[in-house]
Design a protein around this motif. Structure first.
Motif, PDB file in Angstrom:
ATOM      1  N   LEU A  72      47.452  56.978  28.844  1.00 60.31           N
ATOM      2  CA  LEU A  72      48.252  55.796  28.514  1.00 60.31           C
ATOM      3  C   LEU A  72      49.666  56.165  28.069  1.00 60.31           C
ATOM      4  O   LEU A  72      50.609  55.405  28.316  1.00 60.31           O
ATOM      5  CB  LEU A  72      47.536  54.956  27.448  1.00 60.31           C
ATOM      6  CG  LEU A  72      46.377  54.137  28.033  1.00 60.31           C
ATOM      7  CD1 LEU A  72      45.448  53.643  26.941  1.00 60.31           C
ATOM      8  CD2 LEU A  72      46.893  52.966  28.866  1.00 60.31           C
ATOM      9  N   GLN A  73      49.838  57.321  27.449  1.00 58.65           N
ATOM     10  CA  GLN A  73      51.198  57.779  27.141  1.00 58.65           C
ATOM     11  C   GLN A  73      52.000  57.962  28.431  1.00 58.65           C
ATOM     12  O   GLN A  73      53.182  57.625  28.494  1.00 58.65           O
ATOM     13  CB  GLN A  73      51.155  59.106  26.359  1.00 58.65           C
ATOM     14  CG  GLN A  73      50.660  58.971  24.932  1.00 58.65           C
ATOM     15  CD  GLN A  73      50.490  60.322  24.251  1.00 58.65           C
ATOM     16  OE1 GLN A  73      50.675  61.379  24.866  1.00 58.65           O
ATOM     17  NE2 GLN A  73      50.141  60.303  22.977  1.00 58.65           N
ATOM     18  N   GLN A  74      51.329  58.470  29.456  1.00 56.11           N
ATOM     19  CA  GLN A  74      51.996  58.664  30.745  1.00 56.11           C
ATOM     20  C   GLN A  74      52.228  57.329  31.462  1.00 56.11           C
ATOM     21  O   GLN A  74      53.197  57.179  32.215  1.00 56.11           O
ATOM     22  CB  GLN A  74      51.184  59.622  31.621  1.00 56.11           C
ATOM     23  CG  GLN A  74      51.245  61.074  31.158  1.00 56.11           C
ATOM     24  CD  GLN A  74      52.661  61.618  31.234  1.00 56.11           C
ATOM     25  OE1 GLN A  74      53.270  61.684  32.304  1.00 56.11           O
ATOM     26  NE2 GLN A  74      53.218  62.007  30.092  1.00 56.11           N
ATOM     27  N   VAL A  75      51.353  56.357  31.210  1.00 57.12           N
ATOM     28  CA  VAL A  75      51.584  54.996  31.716  1.00 57.12           C
ATOM     29  C   VAL A  75      52.839  54.424  31.057  1.00 57.12           C
ATOM     30  O   VAL A  75      53.711  53.839  31.722  1.00 57.12           O
ATOM     31  CB  VAL A  75      50.359  54.090  31.456  1.00 57.12           C
ATOM     32  CG1 VAL A  75      50.672  52.633  31.778  1.00 57.12           C
ATOM     33  CG2 VAL A  75      49.150  54.568  32.280  1.00 57.12           C
ATOM     34  N   GLU A  76      52.954  54.620  29.742  1.00 56.03           N
ATOM     35  CA  GLU A  76      54.112  54.118  28.997  1.00 56.03           C
ATOM     36  C   GLU A  76      55.421  54.727  29.509  1.00 56.03           C
ATOM     37  O   GLU A  76      56.444  54.051  29.557  1.00 56.03           O
ATOM     38  CB  GLU A  76      53.958  54.426  27.500  1.00 56.03           C
ATOM     39  CG  GLU A  76      52.904  53.577  26.804  1.00 56.03           C
ATOM     40  CD  GLU A  76      52.574  54.082  25.401  1.00 56.03           C
ATOM     41  OE1 GLU A  76      53.411  54.797  24.801  1.00 56.03           O
ATOM     42  OE2 GLU A  76      51.478  53.757  24.898  1.00 56.03           O
ATOM     43  N   SER A  77      55.360  56.005  29.883  1.00 51.84           N
ATOM     44  CA  SER A  77      56.586  56.659  30.342  1.00 51.84           C
ATOM     45  C   SER A  77      56.861  56.421  31.832  1.00 51.84           C
ATOM     46  O   SER A  77      57.839  56.939  32.380  1.00 51.84           O
ATOM     47  CB  SER A  77      56.525  58.164  30.048  1.00 51.84           C
ATOM     48  OG  SER A  77      55.486  58.759  30.782  1.00 51.84           O
ATOM     49  N   VAL A 272      49.386  55.738  20.714  1.00 52.77           N
ATOM     50  CA  VAL A 272      49.908  54.986  21.864  1.00 52.77           C
ATOM     51  C   VAL A 272      50.540  53.716  21.302  1.00 52.77           C
ATOM     52  O   VAL A 272      50.309  53.353  20.146  1.00 52.77           O
ATOM     53  CB  VAL A 272      48.795  54.644  22.890  1.00 52.77           C
ATOM     54  CG1 VAL A 272      48.182  55.914  23.464  1.00 52.77           C
ATOM     55  CG2 VAL A 272      47.718  53.748  22.283  1.00 52.77           C
ATOM     56  N   SER A 273      51.310  53.025  22.131  1.00 50.92           N
ATOM     57  CA  SER A 273      51.995  51.814  21.660  1.00 50.92           C
ATOM     58  C   SER A 273      50.992  50.693  21.391  1.00 50.92           C
ATOM     59  O   SER A 273      49.878  50.724  21.919  1.00 50.92           O
ATOM     60  CB  SER A 273      52.991  51.345  22.724  1.00 50.92           C
ATOM     61  OG  SER A 273      52.277  50.823  23.841  1.00 50.92           O
ATOM     62  N   SER A 275      50.903  47.804  22.656  1.00 53.61           N
ATOM     63  CA  SER A 275      50.489  47.160  23.908  1.00 53.61           C
ATOM     64  C   SER A 275      49.470  48.024  24.659  1.00 53.61           C
ATOM     65  O   SER A 275      48.531  47.497  25.269  1.00 53.61           O
ATOM     66  CB  SER A 275      51.692  46.847  24.795  1.00 53.61           C
ATOM     67  OG  SER A 275      52.360  48.030  25.157  1.00 53.61           O
ATOM     68  N   SER A 276      49.616  49.349  24.590  1.00 53.50           N
ATOM     69  CA  SER A 276      48.610  50.233  25.198  1.00 53.50           C
ATOM     70  C   SER A 276      47.284  50.122  24.462  1.00 53.50           C
ATOM     71  O   SER A 276      46.211  50.119  25.083  1.00 53.50           O
ATOM     72  CB  SER A 276      49.082  51.694  25.176  1.00 53.50           C
ATOM     73  OG  SER A 276      50.151  51.892  26.074  1.00 53.50           O
ATOM     74  N   GLN A 279      45.447  47.210  25.635  1.00 55.43           N
ATOM     75  CA  GLN A 279      44.767  47.497  26.910  1.00 55.43           C
ATOM     76  C   GLN A 279      43.462  48.256  26.660  1.00 55.43           C
ATOM     77  O   GLN A 279      42.439  47.987  27.288  1.00 55.43           O
ATOM     78  CB  GLN A 279      45.668  48.324  27.836  1.00 55.43           C
ATOM     79  CG  GLN A 279      46.929  47.621  28.289  1.00 55.43           C
ATOM     80  CD  GLN A 279      46.684  46.559  29.347  1.00 55.43           C
ATOM     81  OE1 GLN A 279      45.589  46.426  29.871  1.00 55.43           O
ATOM     82  NE2 GLN A 279      47.723  45.789  29.654  1.00 55.43           N
TER      83      GLN A 279
END
Length: 372
Positions: A72-77, A272-273, A275-276, A279
Motif C-alpha cells: 500500500l505504500q507503493q500504491v500511495e507513491s 500507511v495513510s 485512506s490506505s 482500504q
C-alpha cells in the motif's frame, strides 16, 4: 464500557491455557498507559526452561499485514495500482486471461481464486485440509529445503482454481501473498525483505522484529512443538526451519511487545495513510485454512466481541508455533499472544479436528485480554 486491565484475571487466564495442555505461551495486553505482560509454562519441555514475555517468536501470517502495508505504500507513491491486473506487472507468473482478471486487491483480500501451493510443495499434506489422509512426513523432509518462490507460485497458479477472480467468498491462499512479494520487488528494485525492513519494521521502531535469512531464531526464544493433530506424539520441535516455504508472506520473527506497537501505529495511520488504512479495513467473506468463513480486508481482519467493539489484526501459525495480535479500532486496547505448540486437536473418524480444552482456554484468555 471500557474495562481497565485486570492483572490477576490475566495471570489466571494464561495459566489455565498452560494447564489445558499448551507447553508454553506468553502475552502482552495494553490499555492506554497500562501494560500487562505474562507467561506460563516452558520454552523447552526437555530442560524445563521457562517461557518469558520478551521472547522472540515466529508469528506466521501476521507477516501478511506487514507485506500488505508495504504494498500500500507503493500504491500511495503511484508505483502500484490497487485495481490494476497482476498480469500487467507479472505476466510470466500469472499469464493469459487470469492475469488480466486478477487485480492486486484480489491478491491482498484472497479473492483471486488462486489455489494454495502448500499441498503441492509438501506432498504428504496433499489432502490438507482433508486431514485424515495427511501425514507429517513432509515437515521433516523439508526442514532445511530452500524453496524458489517462483516455483511455489507456479504450483498455486497451475493447480485447479478455487474460485473465479473477484468472487466471494474468497479462499485464503499463500500463493496470493507470494505474488505480492514478487510485485513489491519489481516495484522497488530491492528484495521484499529489505523494503519491508526499511519501510515498515524500522518505520514502526520495532527492535526485535526481522525477516530472517536463515533457519534459526536469533535471541531468546522458545522451541516450537508441532503435534499435527496427534500424529506426532510427543510433539516435535520445529524451531529450526527454513522459512522459504512461505517467504515474506509468513516468515516474520517478532515479540508480543513489537506486535502491539506495530498494530497501534498502523491503526493510528502512521505506517500507511488513513485512506490506505480504510482500504485495508474494507472486508469481504473469505474461507480460512481452518474452513471457517471470516471477514478479511487487505492483510487485516476484524474480531468482534461483546459491546460491539471491533478489534483489527491478524493471526498466524508456522510448524509448531502461533500468534494472534489484535488492537481495538481506537487503538486504546491491544493484545498479542504467542503459543509454542500447533495443531493440538486430534481428529475424529471423519477427519475433523475434535474440541480440545486448549481451545476454550485460549478463547477465555482472548476475551479477558480484549474486553476485561
Amino acid at each position: 464500557m471500557k474495562n481497565p486491565l485486570d492483572s490477576a484475571a490475566l495471570d489466571a487466564a494464561i495459566e489455565i491455557v498452560h494447564r489445558a495442555g499448551m507447553p508454553g505461551l506468553f502475552a502482552e495486553v495494553r490499555d492506554g498507559n497500562q501494560v500487562w505482560r505474562g507467561a506460563a509454562g516452558v520454552a523447552d519441555v526437555a530442560t524445563g526452561r521457562p517461557v518469558t514475555a520478551d521472547m522472540r517468536h515466529r508469528v506466521g501470517s501476521i507477516t501478511k499485514t506487514f507485506t500488505a502495508a508495504a504494498v500500500l505504500q507503493q500504491v500511495e507513491s503511484g508505483h502500484i495500482g490497487l485495481d490494476t491486473p497482476i498480469g500487467r506487472y507479472l505476466p510470466k507468473l500469472v499469464p493469459g486471461e487470469r492475469g488480466d482478471a486478477i487485480t492486486v486487491r484480489m491478491l491482498m483480500n484472497h479473492t483471486s481464486g488462486l489455489a494454495e501451493y502448500l499441498p503441492y510443495a509438501y506432498p504428504s499434506l496433499k489432502a490438507y485440509p482433508a486431514l485424515a489422509d495427511t501425514g507429517p512426513q513432509s515437515l521433516d523432509d523439508h526442514r532445511l529445503t530452500r524453496f524458489d518462490p517462483t516455483e511455489l507460485i507456479e504450483m498455486g497458479v497451475t493447480a485447479p482454481a478455487v474460485g473465479a477472480p473477484g468472487g466471494t467468498p474468497g479462499v485464503y491462499s499463500n500463493t496470493n501473498y507470494l505474488l505480492l512479494v514478487q510485485l513489491l520487488e519489481q516495484a522497488t528494485g530491492i528484495t521484499a525483505e529489505r523494503y519491508i525492513t526499511r519501510n515498515v519494521i524500522e518505520r514502526a521502531g520495532l527492535r526485535d522484529t526481522e525477516l530472517p535469512a536463515g533457519p534459526h531464531v536469533n535471541g531468546p526464544h522458545s522451541q516450537l512443538y508441532e503435534a499435527w493433530f496427534g500424529m506426532i506424539d510427543p510433539p516435535r520441535d520445529y524451531s529450526v526451519y527454513d522459512m522459504s516455504w512461505v517467504g515474506p508472506s509468513a516468515s516474520l520473527i517478532s515479540t508480543v511487545s513489537d506486535l502491539n506497537r506495530f498494530y497501534g501505529m498502523l491503526l493510528a495511520g502512521k505506517i500507511v495513510s488513513p485512506s490506505s488504512l480504510a482500504q485495508m479495513q474494507r472486508t469481504v467473506p473469505v474461507v480460512s485454512q481452518e474452513g471457517k468463513t471470516i471477514d478479511y480486508g487487505l492483510g487485516l481482519h476484524p474480531m468482534e466481541g461483546p459491546g460491539q467493539d471491533t478489534f483489527w489484526g491478524h493471526g498466524g501459525t508456522v510448524w509448531g508455533g502461533g500468534a494472534l495480535a489484535m488492537t481495538r479500532a481506537d487503538g486504546t486496547r491491544q493484545m498479542a499472544v504467542a503459543v509454542n505448540m500447533q495443531r493440538w486437536n486430534r481428529l475424529d473418524s471423519f477427519g475433523k479436528p475434535q474440541p480440545h480444552p486448549i481451545d476454550d482456554a485460549l478463547a477465555t484468555l482472548y476475551r479477558v485480554a480484549m474486553y476485561g
